[in-house]
Scaffold this motif. Sequence first.
Motif, PDB file in Angstrom:
ATOM      1  N   ASN A  64      28.013 -43.635 -15.320  1.00  0.00           N
ATOM      2  CA  ASN A  64      28.977 -42.535 -15.329  1.00  0.00           C
ATOM      3  C   ASN A  64      29.771 -42.484 -16.632  1.00  0.00           C
ATOM      4  O   ASN A  64      30.236 -43.502 -17.130  1.00  0.00           O
ATOM      5  CB  ASN A  64      29.935 -42.737 -14.143  1.00  0.00           C
ATOM      6  CG  ASN A  64      30.938 -41.625 -14.005  1.00  0.00           C
ATOM      7  OD1 ASN A  64      30.576 -40.461 -14.017  1.00  0.00           O
ATOM      8  ND2 ASN A  64      32.205 -41.977 -13.856  1.00  0.00           N
ATOM      9  N   SER A  65      29.934 -41.292 -17.163  1.00  0.00           N
ATOM     10  CA  SER A  65      30.590 -41.129 -18.461  1.00  0.00           C
ATOM     11  C   SER A  65      32.096 -41.340 -18.354  1.00  0.00           C
ATOM     12  O   SER A  65      32.677 -41.382 -17.280  1.00  0.00           O
ATOM     13  CB  SER A  65      30.313 -39.737 -19.026  1.00  0.00           C
ATOM     14  OG  SER A  65      31.312 -38.826 -18.614  1.00  0.00           O
ATOM     15  N   LYS A  66      32.729 -41.414 -19.522  1.00  0.00           N
ATOM     16  CA  LYS A  66      34.177 -41.551 -19.597  1.00  0.00           C
ATOM     17  C   LYS A  66      34.898 -40.212 -19.542  1.00  0.00           C
ATOM     18  O   LYS A  66      36.123 -40.151 -19.721  1.00  0.00           O
ATOM     19  CB  LYS A  66      34.571 -42.293 -20.880  1.00  0.00           C
ATOM     20  CG  LYS A  66      34.214 -43.772 -20.860  1.00  0.00           C
ATOM     21  CD  LYS A  66      34.704 -44.449 -22.117  1.00  0.00           C
ATOM     22  CE  LYS A  66      34.550 -45.946 -22.032  1.00  0.00           C
ATOM     23  NZ  LYS A  66      35.435 -46.539 -21.036  1.00  0.00           N
ATOM     24  N   GLY A  67      34.169 -39.132 -19.325  1.00  0.00           N
ATOM     25  CA  GLY A  67      34.788 -37.822 -19.236  1.00  0.00           C
ATOM     26  C   GLY A  67      35.876 -37.799 -18.187  1.00  0.00           C
ATOM     27  O   GLY A  67      35.675 -38.223 -17.054  1.00  0.00           O
ATOM     28  N   GLY A  68      37.058 -37.295 -18.561  1.00  0.00           N
ATOM     29  CA  GLY A  68      38.192 -37.258 -17.653  1.00  0.00           C
ATOM     30  C   GLY A  68      39.200 -38.353 -17.899  1.00  0.00           C
ATOM     31  O   GLY A  68      40.343 -38.268 -17.439  1.00  0.00           O
ATOM     32  N   ARG A  83      32.055 -45.868 -12.065  1.00  0.00           N
ATOM     33  CA  ARG A  83      31.225 -46.766 -12.880  1.00  0.00           C
ATOM     34  C   ARG A  83      31.219 -48.184 -12.300  1.00  0.00           C
ATOM     35  O   ARG A  83      30.203 -48.878 -12.352  1.00  0.00           O
ATOM     36  CB  ARG A  83      31.734 -46.752 -14.322  1.00  0.00           C
ATOM     37  CG  ARG A  83      30.729 -47.210 -15.342  1.00  0.00           C
ATOM     38  CD  ARG A  83      31.025 -46.699 -16.732  1.00  0.00           C
ATOM     39  NE  ARG A  83      32.386 -46.895 -17.146  1.00  0.00           N
ATOM     40  CZ  ARG A  83      33.286 -45.921 -17.301  1.00  0.00           C
ATOM     41  NH1 ARG A  83      32.943 -44.658 -17.056  1.00  0.00           N
ATOM     42  NH2 ARG A  83      34.517 -46.173 -17.681  1.00  0.00           N
ATOM     43  N   HIS A  84      32.339 -48.616 -11.759  1.00  0.00           N
ATOM     44  CA  HIS A  84      32.398 -49.942 -11.143  1.00  0.00           C
ATOM     45  C   HIS A  84      31.512 -50.016  -9.902  1.00  0.00           C
ATOM     46  O   HIS A  84      30.854 -51.041  -9.652  1.00  0.00           O
ATOM     47  CB  HIS A  84      33.838 -50.300 -10.787  1.00  0.00           C
ATOM     48  CG  HIS A  84      34.692 -50.595 -11.985  1.00  0.00           C
ATOM     49  ND1 HIS A  84      36.042 -50.852 -11.913  1.00  0.00           N
ATOM     50  CD2 HIS A  84      34.377 -50.677 -13.310  1.00  0.00           C
ATOM     51  CE1 HIS A  84      36.516 -51.077 -13.121  1.00  0.00           C
ATOM     52  NE2 HIS A  84      35.525 -50.963 -13.988  1.00  0.00           N
ATOM     53  N   LYS A  85      31.474 -48.936  -9.135  1.00  0.00           N
ATOM     54  CA  LYS A  85      30.578 -48.911  -7.977  1.00  0.00           C
ATOM     55  C   LYS A  85      29.125 -48.991  -8.429  1.00  0.00           C
ATOM     56  O   LYS A  85      28.310 -49.699  -7.830  1.00  0.00           O
ATOM     57  CB  LYS A  85      30.805 -47.626  -7.172  1.00  0.00           C
ATOM     58  CG  LYS A  85      32.152 -47.537  -6.475  1.00  0.00           C
ATOM     59  CD  LYS A  85      32.288 -46.216  -5.745  1.00  0.00           C
ATOM     60  CE  LYS A  85      33.626 -46.086  -5.041  1.00  0.00           C
ATOM     61  NZ  LYS A  85      33.777 -44.768  -4.362  1.00  0.00           N
ATOM     62  N   ASP A 104      35.771 -54.223 -17.469  1.00  0.00           N
ATOM     63  CA  ASP A 104      35.479 -54.684 -16.112  1.00  0.00           C
ATOM     64  C   ASP A 104      34.088 -54.235 -15.677  1.00  0.00           C
ATOM     65  O   ASP A 104      33.433 -54.927 -14.893  1.00  0.00           O
ATOM     66  CB  ASP A 104      36.530 -54.157 -15.143  1.00  0.00           C
ATOM     67  CG  ASP A 104      37.863 -54.888 -15.281  1.00  0.00           C
ATOM     68  OD1 ASP A 104      37.871 -55.994 -15.850  1.00  0.00           O
ATOM     69  OD2 ASP A 104      38.889 -54.351 -14.826  1.00  0.00           O
ATOM     70  N   THR A 105      33.626 -53.082 -16.187  1.00  0.00           N
ATOM     71  CA  THR A 105      32.259 -52.648 -15.874  1.00  0.00           C
ATOM     72  C   THR A 105      31.250 -53.697 -16.315  1.00  0.00           C
ATOM     73  O   THR A 105      30.343 -54.069 -15.554  1.00  0.00           O
ATOM     74  CB  THR A 105      31.948 -51.308 -16.568  1.00  0.00           C
ATOM     75  OG1 THR A 105      32.874 -50.309 -16.140  1.00  0.00           O
ATOM     76  CG2 THR A 105      30.530 -50.845 -16.244  1.00  0.00           C
TER      77      THR A 105
END
Length: 608
Positions: A472-476, A495-497, A531-532
């Motif tokens: 998942n992107s960092k958008g937002g 992203r962590h999920k 953390d990712t």
Amino acid sequence: MPSKSSARLAALTVAAVCSAASTVVLTSPAHADSLRIHDVQGTTRTSPYAGQKVTDVPGIVTGTRTYGSSRGFWLQDPTPDDNPATSEGVFVFTSSVPKVAVGDSVTVTGTVSEYVPGGTSTGNQSLTEITKPTVTTVSTGNAVPAPTVIGSKSVPNRYTPAGDSAANGSLAGLTLQPKKYALDYYESLEGMNVQVKNTRVVTATDPYAELWVTVKPHENQTRRGGTLYGSYDSQNTGRLQIQSLGAVADFPVANVGDTLAGTTTGPMDFNQFGGYTLVASELGTLKSGGLKRETTKRQSRDELAVATYNVENLDPTDATFEEHASAIVNNLKSPDIVSLEEIQDNNGAKDDGTVAADVTVNRLIDAIVAAGGPTYQWRSIDPTNDTDGGEPGGNIRQVFLFNPERVSFTDRAGGDATTAVGVTKVHGKAVLTASPGRVDPANEAWNASRKPLAGEFVFRGKTVFVIANHLNSKGGDYGLTSQYQPVPRSSEVQRHKQATLVNAFVKSILDVQKNADVITLGDINDFEFSDTAKILEGDGELWSAIKSLPKSERYTYDYQGNAQVLDQILISPSIRRDCDFEYDSVHINSEFNDQISDHDPQVLRFRP
């Protein structure tokens, strides 16, 4: 990441969903007389007179903006007060082409507002403006106030204070401490005439005629002239964005490591994409640093070379196939396995239900052959239409290329867009239930995001499991100059999920076969210290091999003056154990203005 893999376009998407911009409405008295600019600006990020009409505010015009949606001029008081927290400059928003000229002495009557570039959903700081102005010219041809020189000694080493916990972490109401914090220092210069001298370029000129420089040449310097983003507490205080008040055609076309020699002077603005920005009325002279694209070492006969490369929304209409092919053949030295991210379907962004990507992939393979490379074979799984995020209609996905003269792919039926790949034991060894297969594709963690592609390869009789990712992107996420500090990172939740699922899948392989060679790679969309990455690494199931490089070489992406890691290759203990591997981040894109992707590819060489 989103369309074109860029955080800038991600921010554009967010802004479009909400609004192009917004104004913070604050309650205040109805009128104020006999004020100067430093009174209007006040000692915090928001004006004490926001929402109030001010009368006959005097100053000298230091710059005019005659284009775009934010037309107006900058006004500066030539007789400043003695408080370093109060700015002596302000932007006067006219909405139409301003009728004043640089050097005019004027008075302005209008309403003070707090304008948030991009809208409040971006988390950006607000820009104090005078709107709906009535402008009276007192005289013309006056000397412009001397610029404040921004240099390595004037910018504090600490980046920002923590926001007010009672205001959701906002900085807006905190008294500025410009001698203590860099963001406070830049804010104290908002709207003022400023100058930098002999600054090194740390992000190349982009398509919007912007570049980034650093006023601190030794701050976390990379070997090739950039500025390294090495932790959440190392935001790099010397970074500053440069735009131009002049013709875009005259803007310098720079690479990282070049220098803007001499002086660059203009008003200090706040930009939606990057925050504090020197809008130059005078630009320094560009001097080349001579940066060259890197080339990695060719793998030896008994080494397996595995690469990851985000080719940025590649579709059959693009003009970059030959350049990508040359990069793979000449700069990456034809790796045995290449995980490609952002391969689009056969008609790109046309949203007509097409999901196949054979035309896209085969055109790239043909270009590689024409460039002198091997005739790669490929494996992938077409996504369900419009379910994997990215550019609408593009159906981006990961694709494995492999050189059949060096490595074979173990085909095992059963993999499709919605079926989860599993792991079984055959003759004491781990085996995928489908190859290629997708990792838990129905899990909500992958909503509107790319599903990992897993495959089995055999090199010199030994099996290697490869899992290609595009998380998942960092958008937002809010930018580093956000009014909310520490900066919230909302994209991490998904992203962590995803990282948890990928780690669990790797663990399922290692539970069956402890010494299995497993590689998890791709556009992780997060830093090696994040953390990712820690979730992916788990309890030692994986390790991010970019950490084997010297710190000054740990980057794959360059954003807002920060060289950072987004792409990673993570390896299992059997590969890491003997340290018998080589890792290379091959810098061919991120530092250059003529990049064909905004990501640098990575290569791992090891002996299975």
